[in-house]
Design a protein around this motif. Structure first.
Motif, PDB file in Angstrom:
ATOM      1  N   UNK A 151      -9.556  21.461 -10.720  1.00  0.00           N
ATOM      2  CA  UNK A 151      -9.797  20.282  -9.877  1.00  0.00           C
ATOM      3  C   UNK A 151      -9.441  20.564  -8.419  1.00  0.00           C
ATOM      4  N   UNK A 152      -8.326  21.242  -8.202  1.00  0.00           N
ATOM      5  CA  UNK A 152      -7.907  21.574  -6.834  1.00  0.00           C
ATOM      6  C   UNK A 152      -8.958  22.468  -6.173  1.00  0.00           C
ATOM      7  N   UNK A 153      -9.454  23.450  -6.910  1.00  0.00           N
ATOM      8  CA  UNK A 153     -10.453  24.354  -6.340  1.00  0.00           C
ATOM      9  C   UNK A 153     -11.738  23.609  -5.983  1.00  0.00           C
ATOM     10  N   UNK A 154     -12.117  22.655  -6.805  1.00  0.00           N
ATOM     11  CA  UNK A 154     -13.307  21.853  -6.515  1.00  0.00           C
ATOM     12  C   UNK A 154     -13.102  21.023  -5.252  1.00  0.00           C
ATOM     13  N   UNK A 155     -11.926  20.436  -5.113  1.00  0.00           N
ATOM     14  CA  UNK A 155     -11.643  19.622  -3.923  1.00  0.00           C
ATOM     15  C   UNK A 155     -11.648  20.500  -2.673  1.00  0.00           C
ATOM     16  N   UNK A 156     -11.086  21.699  -2.760  1.00  0.00           N
ATOM     17  CA  UNK A 156     -11.087  22.613  -1.609  1.00  0.00           C
ATOM     18  C   UNK A 156     -12.523  23.000  -1.248  1.00  0.00           C
ATOM     19  N   UNK A 157     -13.334  23.301  -2.256  1.00  0.00           N
ATOM     20  CA  UNK A 157     -14.740  23.660  -1.992  1.00  0.00           C
ATOM     21  C   UNK A 157     -15.496  22.481  -1.383  1.00  0.00           C
ATOM     22  N   UNK A 158     -15.208  21.269  -1.831  1.00  0.00           N
ATOM     23  CA  UNK A 158     -15.854  20.075  -1.248  1.00  0.00           C
ATOM     24  C   UNK A 158     -15.474  19.904   0.215  1.00  0.00           C
ATOM     25  N   UNK A 159     -14.220  20.219   0.540  1.00  0.00           N
ATOM     26  CA  UNK A 159     -13.826  20.113   1.952  1.00  0.00           C
ATOM     27  C   UNK A 159     -14.572  21.152   2.786  1.00  0.00           C
ATOM     28  N   UNK A 200     -12.717  15.605   5.318  1.00  0.00           N
ATOM     29  CA  UNK A 200     -11.977  16.866   5.163  1.00  0.00           C
ATOM     30  C   UNK A 200     -10.478  16.599   5.191  1.00  0.00           C
ATOM     31  N   UNK A 201     -10.046  15.778   6.131  1.00  0.00           N
ATOM     32  CA  UNK A 201      -8.620  15.452   6.222  1.00  0.00           C
ATOM     33  C   UNK A 201      -8.144  14.781   4.939  1.00  0.00           C
ATOM     34  N   UNK A 202      -8.906  13.832   4.447  1.00  0.00           N
ATOM     35  CA  UNK A 202      -8.544  13.127   3.220  1.00  0.00           C
ATOM     36  C   UNK A 202      -8.504  14.079   2.029  1.00  0.00           C
ATOM     37  N   UNK A 203      -9.506  14.951   1.905  1.00  0.00           N
ATOM     38  CA  UNK A 203      -9.537  15.893   0.790  1.00  0.00           C
ATOM     39  C   UNK A 203      -8.380  16.880   0.849  1.00  0.00           C
ATOM     40  N   UNK A 204      -8.024  17.338   2.025  1.00  0.00           N
ATOM     41  CA  UNK A 204      -6.904  18.267   2.130  1.00  0.00           C
ATOM     42  C   UNK A 204      -5.572  17.577   1.836  1.00  0.00           C
ATOM     43  N   UNK A 205      -5.471  16.299   2.153  1.00  0.00           N
ATOM     44  CA  UNK A 205      -4.286  15.530   1.751  1.00  0.00           C
ATOM     45  C   UNK A 205      -4.219  15.427   0.229  1.00  0.00           C
ATOM     46  N   UNK A 254      -2.901  18.642  -1.173  1.00  0.00           N
ATOM     47  CA  UNK A 254      -1.440  18.735  -1.063  1.00  0.00           C
ATOM     48  C   UNK A 254      -0.769  17.923  -2.169  1.00  0.00           C
ATOM     49  N   UNK A 255      -1.266  16.727  -2.436  1.00  0.00           N
ATOM     50  CA  UNK A 255      -0.689  15.901  -3.498  1.00  0.00           C
ATOM     51  C   UNK A 255      -0.898  16.537  -4.872  1.00  0.00           C
ATOM     52  N   UNK A 256      -2.087  17.062  -5.133  1.00  0.00           N
ATOM     53  CA  UNK A 256      -2.334  17.732  -6.416  1.00  0.00           C
ATOM     54  C   UNK A 256      -1.484  18.996  -6.565  1.00  0.00           C
ATOM     55  N   UNK A 257      -1.268  19.701  -5.473  1.00  0.00           N
ATOM     56  CA  UNK A 257      -0.407  20.884  -5.512  1.00  0.00           C
ATOM     57  C   UNK A 257       1.040  20.490  -5.808  1.00  0.00           C
ATOM     58  N   UNK A 258       1.484  19.357  -5.273  1.00  0.00           N
ATOM     59  CA  UNK A 258       2.835  18.878  -5.578  1.00  0.00           C
ATOM     60  C   UNK A 258       2.958  18.534  -7.062  1.00  0.00           C
ATOM     61  N   UNK A 259       1.923  17.919  -7.617  1.00  0.00           N
ATOM     62  CA  UNK A 259       1.933  17.631  -9.053  1.00  0.00           C
ATOM     63  C   UNK A 259       1.919  18.924  -9.875  1.00  0.00           C
ATOM     64  N   UNK A 260       1.204  19.927  -9.412  1.00  0.00           N
ATOM     65  CA  UNK A 260       1.183  21.223 -10.088  1.00  0.00           C
ATOM     66  C   UNK A 260       2.569  21.872 -10.042  1.00  0.00           C
ATOM     67  N   UNK A 261       3.240  21.768  -8.920  1.00  0.00           N
ATOM     68  CA  UNK A 261       4.595  22.313  -8.810  1.00  0.00           C
ATOM     69  C   UNK A 261       5.549  21.585  -9.760  1.00  0.00           C
ATOM     70  N   UNK A 262       5.415  20.290  -9.873  1.00  0.00           N
ATOM     71  CA  UNK A 262       6.240  19.522 -10.800  1.00  0.00           C
ATOM     72  C   UNK A 262       5.949  19.940 -12.240  1.00  0.00           C
ATOM     73  N   UNK A 263       4.685  20.109 -12.595  1.00  0.00           N
ATOM     74  CA  UNK A 263       4.306  20.559 -13.931  1.00  0.00           C
ATOM     75  C   UNK A 263       4.913  21.923 -14.227  1.00  0.00           C
ATOM     76  N   UNK A 264       4.835  22.840 -13.272  1.00  0.00           N
ATOM     77  CA  UNK A 264       5.399  24.181 -13.458  1.00  0.00           C
ATOM     78  C   UNK A 264       6.909  24.127 -13.611  1.00  0.00           C
ATOM     79  N   UNK A 265       7.559  23.286 -12.836  1.00  0.00           N
ATOM     80  CA  UNK A 265       9.009  23.140 -12.921  1.00  0.00           C
ATOM     81  C   UNK A 265       9.421  22.625 -14.307  1.00  0.00           C
TER      82      UNK A 265
END
Length: 120
Positions: free
Chosen positions: A50-58, A81-86, A89-100
């Protein structure tokens, strides 16, 4: 400005493809043997896709802005673009929480593997 936006847009899309490619092939020194590991890998793969798709959309929105030129479309494309990159960042924070959380659940297995029954 057109050429700069074109280069940035294509670079962002290429980066998203590269990230997805590496995620699909697996990163070095990764081994997923237990059920906990496989469950985490499945969850992580879906989330990162999902993150990769959002980055490609931006990146695609950057290309839209490049071809649209200055004006209303350009403004809304860059706001997207600004909204998608935000969102990235939020999805990456959730990924970090999942990994933790995964590492916290994996720690007893690692301790048992290293120390065996010595630990009290």
């Amino acid at each position: 400005m057109f050429l700069g936006s074109l280069i940035i847009g294509l670079t962002v899309i290429a980066f998203a493809v590269w990230l997805h490619w590496n995620e699909a092939l697996g990163w070095p020194n990764e081994s997923f043997q237990t059920d906990l590991d496989r469950k985490y890998l499945t969850s992580r793969t879906r989330a990162r896709k999902r993150i990769h798709i959002v980055i490609a959309c931006s990146g695609a929105l950057i290309l839209v802005a490049a071809f649209a030129g200055p004006g209303t479309v350009w403004l809304f494309a860059w706001m997207g673009v600004i909204l998608l990159l935000l969102i990235v960042v939020l999805l990456a924070a959730l990924d970090a929480l999942r990994s933790h959380r995964y590492h916290l659940r994996k720690l007893p297995e690692i301790r048992k593997e290293i120390f065996g029954d010595q630990e009290k």
